[in-house]
Each structure stands twice: as C-alpha cells, then as structure tokens.
Design a protein around this motif. Structure first.
Motif: not given
Length: 202
Positions: A17-19, A31-32, A69-71, A106-107
């Motif tokens: 993840d991210p997508l 890319y969340y 990019y979020f993780y 990720s926020p």
C-alpha cells in the motif's frame, strides 16, 4: 523533500500500500492507501489551497507535478525511502525526496491525528519548493531547511511551554543541525519568524 502526472496510472516505487492508481489534482498525484479512500479528495483540496501561498512566500516559479505516496505502516515508508535514508528514525513519519516526490504515513492512520498529519503534508510540500529553488538545500544546513518548512506550515510552539527556552538555555545551531536532534521542530518557527522580522524573506 523529493513528474508530471497524467491520467495514466503509474506504479509507485513501493509495492505494498499505497494503491497503484493516483488521485490527481492540478498540482499533485496522490498514491493513497485503503485508509484514505473516503477523503482523498479533501486531502488534495486542502493541499491545493496552500500551493500558491507557499510559492509566493518563497518566491518560486511553478513546480512539476508532485507525486505523494501514503503508507499504512512505518516499515513500508522506511523501505520506500531506504535508498536515500537507510535507517529512517521511528519518529519520522514523512519525507520529501525531491521537488516532486513526497513519502509519508497516511493522514488517516489511527496512530496519528488527521490535522497533525495534514500540517506535516504541507510541511513536506514546503520542502519540495525549497528543493525546486535550490536542489542541494536538503538538510544543508538542516536548521534553515526545517525552519522554512516549519514556518510555512504554521507549526508554532509557544516558547513559554518549552522548558529549555524558559530556563534561557536555547539549543545552538550546531545542535539543531544534528539529524537526531528534534528540537528544531519546537524552535524552528520562532527562528524563521525572527529572521523575517529582522531581515525579511529575501
């Protein structure tokens, strides 16, 4: 800290993840993660509202579109940036790698406050603008690098609540330049404000 987006999906460097498909806004591609599906549009809109202000403050021209990019966990974030920071500290939850690339938790991660992480995202975008203006600025010097991003993201700490300032024992610039020293995040806004008040932004 660190392409031009199109509607064609491009796989991010991390494979978990991210997508793999982005949410695109005029200046960013997100890319969340599965945490972000319900409010990714709001996250993008929030960051867009700071784009022109930060560029104007730092007297920058337009950046290339920024990939973000979020993780969902720190291990994946650390793996994604290991080619730049081999041992990302546990306290680090976001990193700009260049003028057009940000990696962060990720926020919406349950271990972090949403508002806190959105401010961190604005902070990292300010780093991107600094990179655009001067590509070798990253942590060079660290105190100035962080002061700019801290000020632009409004990360103010009341000096009356910082014990070492109350006791008139402020850190030296040498101490603030040490990567493992996190005091810069407490005093960076104050330093930046002092510079602007006394010498202006230029």
């Amino acid at each position: 800290m660190f392409i031009s987006c199109s509607d064609d999906p491009q796989a991010p460097p991390a494979t978990i993840d991210p997508l793999s498909y982005p949410h695109n806004t005029p200046h960013y591609s997100f890319y969340y993660t599965s945490f972000d599906s319900s409010n990714i549009r709001g996250i993008g809109d929030t960051l867009e509202r700071h784009y022109t202000r930060i560029l104007n403050d730092l007297k920058s021209d337009s950046l290339p579109n920024v990939k973000i990019y979020f993780y969902t966990n720190h291990a994946d974030l650390a793996a994604a940036v290991a080619h730049v920071v081999p041992n990302l500290p546990e306290w680090a939850n976001a990193l700009a790698l260049s003028e057009d690339e940000i990696h962060m938790m990720s926020p919406n991660h349950p271990d972090f406050g949403y508002s806190f992480m959105i401010v961190n995202l604005i902070h990292e975008f300010a780093h991107c603008v600094s990179y655009h203006i001067r590509p070798n600025i990253g942590n060079n010097p660290r105190w100035l690098w962080e002061c700019v991003a801290i000020y632009e993201s409004g990360q103010f700490f009341d000096p009356h609540n910082i014990p070492y300032l109350v006791s008139h024992n402020p850190p030296t610039l040498s101490q603030l330049n040490t990567f493992s020293n996190t005091m810069i995040y407490q005093v960076g806004y104050l330093i930046a404000e002092y510079i602007i008040l006394n010498w202006s932004r230029t």
